[in-house]
Design a protein around this motif. Structure first.
Motif, PDB file in Angstrom:
ATOM      1  N   TRP A 129       2.391   9.776  -3.510  1.00 35.80           N
ATOM      2  CA  TRP A 129       2.097   9.831  -2.076  1.00 35.80           C
ATOM      3  C   TRP A 129       3.399   9.908  -1.322  1.00 35.80           C
ATOM      4  N   VAL A 130       3.379  10.643  -0.218  1.00 34.87           N
ATOM      5  CA  VAL A 130       4.592  11.081   0.450  1.00 34.87           C
ATOM      6  C   VAL A 130       4.551  10.684   1.916  1.00 34.87           C
ATOM      7  N   ALA A 131       5.670  10.200   2.411  1.00 37.22           N
ATOM      8  CA  ALA A 131       5.753   9.761   3.799  1.00 37.22           C
ATOM      9  C   ALA A 131       5.560  10.920   4.770  1.00 37.22           C
ATOM     10  N   ALA A 132       5.012  10.613   5.914  1.00 38.45           N
ATOM     11  CA  ALA A 132       4.855  11.583   6.991  1.00 38.45           C
ATOM     12  C   ALA A 132       4.588  10.799   8.274  1.00 38.45           C
ATOM     13  N   VAL A 133       4.621  11.494   9.392  1.00 42.67           N
ATOM     14  CA  VAL A 133       4.374  10.867  10.691  1.00 42.67           C
ATOM     15  C   VAL A 133       3.116  11.477  11.295  1.00 42.67           C
ATOM     16  N   CYS A 134       2.164  10.616  11.633  1.00 43.82           N
ATOM     17  CA  CYS A 134       0.914  11.068  12.250  1.00 43.82           C
ATOM     18  C   CYS A 134       1.035  10.935  13.770  1.00 43.82           C
ATOM     19  N   ASN A 167       4.655  -2.632   7.297  1.00 42.86           N
ATOM     20  CA  ASN A 167       5.592  -3.672   6.862  1.00 42.86           C
ATOM     21  C   ASN A 167       5.907  -3.427   5.384  1.00 42.86           C
ATOM     22  N   PRO A 168       7.174  -3.247   5.014  1.00 48.28           N
ATOM     23  CA  PRO A 168       7.501  -2.923   3.614  1.00 48.28           C
ATOM     24  C   PRO A 168       7.246  -4.063   2.631  1.00 48.28           C
ATOM     25  N   ALA A 169       7.127  -5.295   3.149  1.00 42.40           N
ATOM     26  CA  ALA A 169       6.860  -6.418   2.254  1.00 42.40           C
ATOM     27  C   ALA A 169       5.419  -6.437   1.779  1.00 42.40           C
ATOM     28  N   SER A 170       4.521  -5.855   2.563  1.00 48.21           N
ATOM     29  CA  SER A 170       3.104  -5.840   2.192  1.00 48.21           C
ATOM     30  C   SER A 170       2.592  -4.447   1.856  1.00 48.21           C
ATOM     31  N   SER A 171       3.325  -3.428   2.227  1.00 44.73           N
ATOM     32  CA  SER A 171       2.865  -2.054   2.027  1.00 44.73           C
ATOM     33  C   SER A 171       3.845  -1.244   1.190  1.00 44.73           C
ATOM     34  N   GLY A 172       3.329  -0.553   0.170  1.00 43.12           N
ATOM     35  CA  GLY A 172       4.166   0.338  -0.629  1.00 43.12           C
ATOM     36  C   GLY A 172       4.703   1.492   0.194  1.00 43.12           C
ATOM     37  N   THR A 173       3.898   1.969   1.141  1.00 44.65           N
ATOM     38  CA  THR A 173       4.349   3.050   2.015  1.00 44.65           C
ATOM     39  C   THR A 173       5.509   2.572   2.875  1.00 44.65           C
ATOM     40  N   GLY A 174       5.396   1.351   3.404  1.00 41.93           N
ATOM     41  CA  GLY A 174       6.483   0.794   4.192  1.00 41.93           C
ATOM     42  C   GLY A 174       7.754   0.665   3.379  1.00 41.93           C
ATOM     43  N   PHE A 175       7.615   0.238   2.117  1.00 36.93           N
ATOM     44  CA  PHE A 175       8.806   0.072   1.279  1.00 36.93           C
ATOM     45  C   PHE A 175       9.435   1.419   0.940  1.00 36.93           C
ATOM     46  N   LEU A 176       8.621   2.441   0.667  1.00 36.91           N
ATOM     47  CA  LEU A 176       9.219   3.738   0.347  1.00 36.91           C
ATOM     48  C   LEU A 176       9.932   4.307   1.568  1.00 36.91           C
ATOM     49  N   ASP A 177       9.413   4.003   2.783  1.00 33.40           N
ATOM     50  CA  ASP A 177      10.111   4.431   4.001  1.00 33.40           C
ATOM     51  C   ASP A 177      11.486   3.783   4.076  1.00 33.40           C
ATOM     52  N   GLU A 247      14.931  15.369   8.095  1.00 35.63           N
ATOM     53  CA  GLU A 247      15.935  14.777   7.200  1.00 35.63           C
ATOM     54  C   GLU A 247      15.428  14.637   5.766  1.00 35.63           C
ATOM     55  N   GLY A 248      14.114  14.746   5.572  1.00 40.77           N
ATOM     56  CA  GLY A 248      13.518  14.527   4.262  1.00 40.77           C
ATOM     57  C   GLY A 248      12.583  13.334   4.316  1.00 40.77           C
ATOM     58  N   VAL A 249      11.785  13.177   3.272  1.00 39.81           N
ATOM     59  CA  VAL A 249      10.792  12.096   3.266  1.00 39.81           C
ATOM     60  C   VAL A 249      10.803  11.361   1.935  1.00 39.81           C
ATOM     61  N   GLY A 250      10.591  10.049   2.016  1.00 38.47           N
ATOM     62  CA  GLY A 250      10.469   9.240   0.818  1.00 38.47           C
ATOM     63  C   GLY A 250       9.110   9.415   0.172  1.00 38.47           C
ATOM     64  N   TRP A 251       9.020   9.005  -1.063  1.00 38.08           N
ATOM     65  CA  TRP A 251       7.749   9.096  -1.776  1.00 38.08           C
ATOM     66  C   TRP A 251       7.744   8.092  -2.916  1.00 38.08           C
ATOM     67  N   ASP A 252       6.580   7.837  -3.408  1.00 39.77           N
ATOM     68  CA  ASP A 252       6.425   6.958  -4.566  1.00 39.77           C
ATOM     69  C   ASP A 252       5.212   7.456  -5.326  1.00 39.77           C
ATOM     70  N   MET A 253       5.011   6.936  -6.492  1.00 41.55           N
ATOM     71  CA  MET A 253       3.832   7.343  -7.245  1.00 41.55           C
ATOM     72  C   MET A 253       2.968   6.135  -7.569  1.00 41.55           C
ATOM     73  N   ILE A 312      12.627  13.662  -1.036  1.00 40.69           N
ATOM     74  CA  ILE A 312      13.997  13.371  -1.445  1.00 40.69           C
ATOM     75  C   ILE A 312      14.060  13.105  -2.949  1.00 40.69           C
ATOM     76  N   ASN A 313      15.253  13.168  -3.488  1.00 39.02           N
ATOM     77  CA  ASN A 313      15.470  12.811  -4.895  1.00 39.02           C
ATOM     78  C   ASN A 313      15.514  11.291  -4.967  1.00 39.02           C
TER      79      ASN A 313
END
Length: 341
Positions: A129-134, A167-177, A247-253, A312-313
């Motif tokens: 899953w890949v970061a984006a702005v809604c 919040n990156p402490a509770s959300s994987g999406t927040g942490f990848l950001d 600038e690019g986007v973070g992602w995680d699997m 991003i890499n």
């Protein structure tokens, strides 16, 4: 009692015994997950087509909460399998010696980047899953907000109080950001960016999909979330534009692993065998545009076409090793704007 009655009662007794025996033989796996709640029944149903004798008991929460729960239970594990948790979280668990190495049948068919490099691997990837702005275009226009094109745009004064992010402490999406910003902008530049962004944040949510859902409903004009959530909301008619920052986007699997110490290892291995199959990956593709099994992914309606090139890499090992330090610093600086849990 007639002979026929005796035979009938005997048959009923045998049938009841068979049901009891079948129930006794059935195993229940406790599976921890951060998969979207709406998908869990479909995942279990697909697995049970081939494994009707193994039941799944889901324990579902956001990525950070599930990760913290697993770490807290390190000395007394309650889960048998983790099916659908951020790979960075599983790397942290692996470093703590909490995963049971296992090479599921067919793992060699997956893209190499979706498989732990150890032999045998401690985890296997499912999808990315890949970061984006809604951006809610109706609300943005009503409030005179330009459509942002970059992460740095979100620090402009015009967006003050109009942005939500996880919040990156509770959300994987927040942490990848957060981890991706520190990689893209450098440590000093990343925290400087987040200091400026914090001035415009209305609130931090405890779910990665929530900021986009809030943008879709007009609760906030802009939600930092992930691309598929935006595509899903847009497909339902929400007035969203899904922005891929320049600038690019973070992602995680999302990934899967067996918890070390499970007393149901054979059943757990059957489940993990299923998670790497083509059929399972076809199921993941209904929720994600990028999956582990080559040739399976089909286009997702409204999914940004330029997203893959913007990924991003990502240094997952660095993110996993530095997770605790990053989260402690983030909480110290910004947690005051987090929504109540």
């Amino acid at each position: 009692m007639t002979a026929m009655k005796k035979i009938a009662l005997g048959l009923i007794g045998a049938a009841s015994a068979a049901v009891i025996t079948s129930a006794a033989l059935a195993e229940t796996l406790t599976v921890y997950t951060a998969v979207e709640a709406e998908d869990l029944k479909k995942y279990a149903a697909e697995f049970n087509k081939q494994n009707p004798d193994i039941k799944i008991k889901w324990v579902r929460d956001s990525t950070g909460v599930v990760t913290a729960k697993l770490l807290a239970e390190k000395d007394n594990p309650q889960a048998d399998v983790v099916w659908g948790l951020a790979a960075t979280s599983l790397m942290k668990l692996k470093a703590e010696g909490m995963l049971e190495p296992y090479a599921p049948a067919g793992v060699e068919k997956l893209e190499g980047s979706f498989v732990d490099s150890s032999n045998p691997p401690s985890w296997t990837g499912m999808d990315a899953w890949v970061a984006a702005v809604c951006v809610n275009t109706v609300e943005a226009e009503a409030k005179g907000l330009p459509i942002p094109s970059s992460w740095k745009d979100l620090t402009k004064p015009v967006y003050k109080g109009h942005v939500a992010m996880p919040n990156p402490a509770s959300s994987g999406t927040g942490f990848l950001d957060v981890s991706s910003w520190l990689q893209m902008f450098g440590e000093e530049g990343g925290w400087k960016f987040m200091d400026e962004l914090h001035q415009n944040i209305a609130w931090y949510t405890h779910s990665g999909s929530k900021p986009c859902k809030q943008a879709a409903s007009g609760e906030v004009p802009i939600g930092v979330s992930f691309a598929f959530r935006g595509a899903k909301s847009k497909a339902k008619g929400a007035p969203l534009e899904i922005v891929v920052p320049t600038e690019g986007v973070g992602w995680d699997m999302e990934a899967t692993a067996i918890v070390k110490g499970t007393k149901k290892l054979e059943a757990a291995q059957k489940l993990v065998d299923f998670t790497v199959t083509k059929e399972a990956n076809e199921m993941y593709n209904k929720g994600y545009a990028v999956v582990a099994y080559p040739g399976v992914a089909k286009p997702v309606e409204h999914f940004p076409e330029n997203l893959s090139a913007a990924m991003i890499n990502n240094d997952f090992e660095w993110a996993a090793v530095n997770r605790d330090k990053i989260l402690a610093e983030w909480k110290n600086r910004y947690d005051s704007k987090s929504e109540p849990k």
